[in-house]
Write a protein that holds these residues in place. Structure first.
Motif, PDB file in Angstrom:
ATOM      1  N   GLY A  83     -47.586  23.072 -20.937  1.00 17.45           N
ATOM      2  CA  GLY A  83     -47.786  22.057 -21.886  1.00 17.45           C
ATOM      3  C   GLY A  83     -46.434  22.391 -22.937  1.00 17.45           C
ATOM      4  O   GLY A  83     -45.597  23.173 -22.568  1.00 17.45           O
ATOM      5  N   PRO A  84     -46.387  21.594 -23.916  1.00 16.09           N
ATOM      6  CA  PRO A  84     -45.478  21.484 -24.845  1.00 16.09           C
ATOM      7  C   PRO A  84     -45.151  22.996 -25.634  1.00 16.09           C
ATOM      8  O   PRO A  84     -44.390  23.076 -26.257  1.00 16.09           O
ATOM      9  CB  PRO A  84     -45.780  20.285 -25.901  1.00 16.09           C
ATOM     10  N   GLU A  85     -46.279  23.799 -25.619  1.00 23.73           N
ATOM     11  CA  GLU A  85     -46.177  25.015 -26.387  1.00 23.73           C
ATOM     12  C   GLU A  85     -45.602  26.133 -25.599  1.00 23.73           C
ATOM     13  O   GLU A  85     -45.164  27.180 -26.020  1.00 23.73           O
ATOM     14  CB  GLU A  85     -47.505  25.390 -26.896  1.00 23.73           C
ATOM     15  N   ARG A  86     -44.969  25.443 -24.287  1.00 25.69           N
ATOM     16  CA  ARG A  86     -44.652  26.933 -23.604  1.00 25.69           C
ATOM     17  C   ARG A  86     -43.280  27.438 -24.107  1.00 25.69           C
ATOM     18  O   ARG A  86     -43.187  28.744 -24.132  1.00 25.69           O
ATOM     19  CB  ARG A  86     -44.084  26.169 -22.155  1.00 25.69           C
ATOM     20  N   GLU A  87     -42.375  26.801 -24.498  1.00 21.29           N
ATOM     21  CA  GLU A  87     -41.176  27.593 -25.165  1.00 21.29           C
ATOM     22  C   GLU A  87     -41.507  28.382 -26.328  1.00 21.29           C
ATOM     23  O   GLU A  87     -41.046  29.821 -26.378  1.00 21.29           O
ATOM     24  CB  GLU A  87     -39.992  26.464 -25.667  1.00 21.29           C
ATOM     25  N   ALA A  88     -42.267  27.886 -27.110  1.00 23.35           N
ATOM     26  CA  ALA A  88     -42.717  28.598 -28.453  1.00 23.35           C
ATOM     27  C   ALA A  88     -43.509  30.077 -27.936  1.00 23.35           C
ATOM     28  O   ALA A  88     -43.451  31.079 -28.556  1.00 23.35           O
ATOM     29  CB  ALA A  88     -43.642  27.997 -29.435  1.00 23.35           C
ATOM     30  N   LEU A  89     -44.583  29.975 -27.008  1.00 26.91           N
ATOM     31  CA  LEU A  89     -45.136  30.813 -26.540  1.00 26.91           C
ATOM     32  C   LEU A  89     -44.224  32.161 -25.776  1.00 26.91           C
ATOM     33  O   LEU A  89     -44.464  33.202 -26.085  1.00 26.91           O
ATOM     34  CB  LEU A  89     -46.309  30.647 -25.700  1.00 26.91           C
ATOM     35  N   GLN A  90     -43.290  31.568 -25.006  1.00 27.50           N
ATOM     36  CA  GLN A  90     -42.530  32.571 -24.396  1.00 27.50           C
ATOM     37  C   GLN A  90     -41.502  33.240 -25.304  1.00 27.50           C
ATOM     38  O   GLN A  90     -41.302  34.482 -25.265  1.00 27.50           O
ATOM     39  CB  GLN A  90     -41.494  31.657 -23.419  1.00 27.50           C
ATOM     40  N   GLN A  91     -40.923  32.697 -26.340  1.00 29.27           N
ATOM     41  CA  GLN A  91     -40.417  33.235 -27.371  1.00 29.27           C
ATOM     42  C   GLN A  91     -41.160  34.242 -28.191  1.00 29.27           C
ATOM     43  O   GLN A  91     -40.903  35.297 -28.585  1.00 29.27           O
ATOM     44  CB  GLN A  91     -39.762  32.132 -28.519  1.00 29.27           C
ATOM     45  N   GLN A  92     -42.364  33.958 -28.364  1.00 32.79           N
ATOM     46  CA  GLN A  92     -43.461  34.841 -29.216  1.00 32.79           C
ATOM     47  C   GLN A  92     -43.543  35.972 -28.109  1.00 32.79           C
ATOM     48  O   GLN A  92     -43.499  37.289 -28.637  1.00 32.79           O
ATOM     49  CB  GLN A  92     -44.871  34.245 -29.358  1.00 32.79           C
ATOM     50  N   VAL A  93     -43.801  36.003 -26.638  1.00 31.25           N
ATOM     51  CA  VAL A  93     -43.749  37.065 -26.151  1.00 31.25           C
ATOM     52  C   VAL A  93     -42.851  37.836 -26.064  1.00 31.25           C
ATOM     53  O   VAL A  93     -42.685  39.125 -26.138  1.00 31.25           O
ATOM     54  CB  VAL A  93     -44.184  36.700 -24.358  1.00 31.25           C
ATOM     55  N   ALA A  94     -41.348  37.171 -25.935  1.00 29.75           N
ATOM     56  CA  ALA A  94     -40.119  38.142 -26.144  1.00 29.75           C
ATOM     57  C   ALA A  94     -40.000  38.848 -27.315  1.00 29.75           C
ATOM     58  O   ALA A  94     -39.707  40.026 -27.369  1.00 29.75           O
ATOM     59  CB  ALA A  94     -38.856  37.205 -25.740  1.00 29.75           C
ATOM     60  N   ARG A  95     -40.464  38.184 -28.236  1.00 28.03           N
ATOM     61  CA  ARG A  95     -40.316  38.989 -29.788  1.00 28.03           C
ATOM     62  C   ARG A  95     -41.168  40.112 -29.713  1.00 28.03           C
ATOM     63  O   ARG A  95     -40.916  41.068 -30.535  1.00 28.03           O
ATOM     64  CB  ARG A  95     -40.807  37.808 -31.072  1.00 28.03           C
ATOM     65  N   LEU A  96     -42.397  40.029 -29.074  1.00 33.93           N
ATOM     66  CA  LEU A  96     -43.062  41.073 -29.017  1.00 33.93           C
ATOM     67  C   LEU A  96     -42.972  42.050 -28.069  1.00 33.93           C
ATOM     68  O   LEU A  96     -43.496  43.378 -27.976  1.00 33.93           O
ATOM     69  CB  LEU A  96     -44.603  40.625 -28.998  1.00 33.93           C
ATOM     70  N   ARG A  97     -41.867  41.785 -27.406  1.00 35.89           N
ATOM     71  CA  ARG A  97     -41.420  42.700 -26.245  1.00 35.89           C
ATOM     72  C   ARG A  97     -42.595  42.992 -25.136  1.00 35.89           C
ATOM     73  O   ARG A  97     -42.821  44.255 -24.841  1.00 35.89           O
ATOM     74  CB  ARG A  97     -41.022  43.975 -26.737  1.00 35.89           C
ATOM     75  N   LEU A  98     -43.247  41.917 -24.790  1.00 36.11           N
ATOM     76  CA  LEU A  98     -44.314  41.901 -23.966  1.00 36.11           C
ATOM     77  C   LEU A  98     -44.069  41.426 -22.466  1.00 36.11           C
ATOM     78  O   LEU A  98     -45.113  40.912 -21.732  1.00 36.11           O
ATOM     79  CB  LEU A  98     -45.638  41.386 -24.423  1.00 36.11           C
ATOM     80  N   GLN A  99     -42.781  41.075 -22.315  1.00 36.51           N
ATOM     81  CA  GLN A  99     -42.487  40.234 -21.180  1.00 36.51           C
ATOM     82  C   GLN A  99     -43.112  40.749 -19.884  1.00 36.51           C
ATOM     83  O   GLN A  99     -43.516  40.167 -18.813  1.00 36.51           O
ATOM     84  CB  GLN A  99     -40.967  40.260 -21.013  1.00 36.51           C
ATOM     85  N   SER A 100     -43.284  42.355 -19.719  1.00 37.56           N
ATOM     86  CA  SER A 100     -43.682  42.963 -18.439  1.00 37.56           C
ATOM     87  C   SER A 100     -45.277  42.851 -18.643  1.00 37.56           C
ATOM     88  O   SER A 100     -45.978  43.094 -17.715  1.00 37.56           O
ATOM     89  CB  SER A 100     -43.363  44.117 -18.449  1.00 37.56           C
ATOM     90  N   ARG A 101     -45.922  42.425 -19.451  1.00 40.30           N
ATOM     91  CA  ARG A 101     -47.466  42.596 -19.751  1.00 40.30           C
ATOM     92  C   ARG A 101     -47.849  41.167 -20.089  1.00 40.30           C
ATOM     93  O   ARG A 101     -49.112  41.129 -19.592  1.00 40.30           O
ATOM     94  CB  ARG A 101     -47.693  43.323 -21.319  1.00 40.30           C
ATOM     95  N   VAL A 102     -47.316  40.226 -20.676  1.00 37.13           N
ATOM     96  CA  VAL A 102     -47.916  38.750 -20.554  1.00 37.13           C
ATOM     97  C   VAL A 102     -47.224  37.899 -19.885  1.00 37.13           C
ATOM     98  O   VAL A 102     -45.658  37.594 -19.768  1.00 37.13           O
ATOM     99  CB  VAL A 102     -47.710  38.432 -21.955  1.00 37.13           C
TER     100      VAL A 102
END
Length: 223
Positions: A83-102
């Motif tokens: 959906g349209p929120e994908r980019e914002a959610l991916q940026q949020q995950v990266a900002r929280l440094r959770l790429q390996s967990r989310v």
């Protein structure tokens, strides 16, 4: 869901009678194997599933998981959907440094199989109509946490008997509920078994067809 009846009636002035009959569970889920909780150490998945849109509040869910992640290093969050929120959610995950967990793997053609790979399910929606994904997760024996949003979760979980039902939008309560579920394998087993038994009986096609038959008979007798 029952909660949709009032708003629908207001949209159709003059309606004389309104009956609410739920969607049935797909037949393959009635005898599908139940999720087995892992007692040994190893990775576990908290599953969410739905369109990546604001009403699903996946941004809130990611923030909550970020709070819990340090205490539960063996748990990961997987959010299925597109959906349209994908980019914002991916940026949020990266900002929280959770790429390996989310992870946000996108759409799947085998949603039941992906649900069955999880150890718990969470519905973080602001609003729903009849959340089939919650019904399907419960039927597979996944212990569930859901916001008590309009409409569906309260009815499906029998007022929170068969899942952890959290006041709508209450971030602290959702955090506490997920903390309880992720930290207690016995609770996960109890909720999973109880939820599966309840929805497989209440939402079986035979049960739903009986409701239709009773409605048709009531209408016939009313004539």
């Amino acid at each position: 869901a029952e909660d949709t009846a009032g708003p629908f009636a207001r949209q159709v002035p003059g309606i004389r009678r309104l009956a609410v009959i739920p969607n049935p569970l797909p037949a393959p889920l009635l005898d599908a194997p139940l999720v087995q909780q892992r007692h040994e150490a190893g990775p576990r998945e908290l599953i969410a599933m739905g369109r990546l849109v604001p009403d699903k509040q996946f941004n809130l869910l990611i923030d909550i998981f970020a709070q819990l992640a340090p205490e539960f290093p063996d748990w990961n969050l997987r959010i299925w959907g597109e959906g349209p929120e994908r980019e914002a959610l991916q940026q949020q995950v990266a900002r929280l440094r959770l790429q390996s967990r989310v992870s946000l793997p996108g759409r799947t053609e085998a949603p039941w199989e992906e649900l069955a790979r999880g150890q718990a399910f969470v519905l973080s929606s602001l609003v729903e109509g009849f959340p089939n994904v919650l019904l399907e997760a419960m039927s597979l024996g996944l212990p569930c946490v859901a916001f008590d949003c309009p409409s569906g979760p309260r009815e499906m979980t029998r007022d929170g008997q068969d899942a952890l039902l959290v006041p709508a939008g209450d971030r602290v309560a959702m955090t506490d509920a997920l903390h309880r579920l992720m930290g207690d394998v016995s609770l996960r087993e109890q909720l999973g078994a109880r939820g599966a038994a309840a929805v497989r009986q209440r939402y079986a096609l035979s049960s739903v067809l009986t409701e239709w038959d009773e409605l048709f008979e009531a209408v016939r007798e009313g004539r």
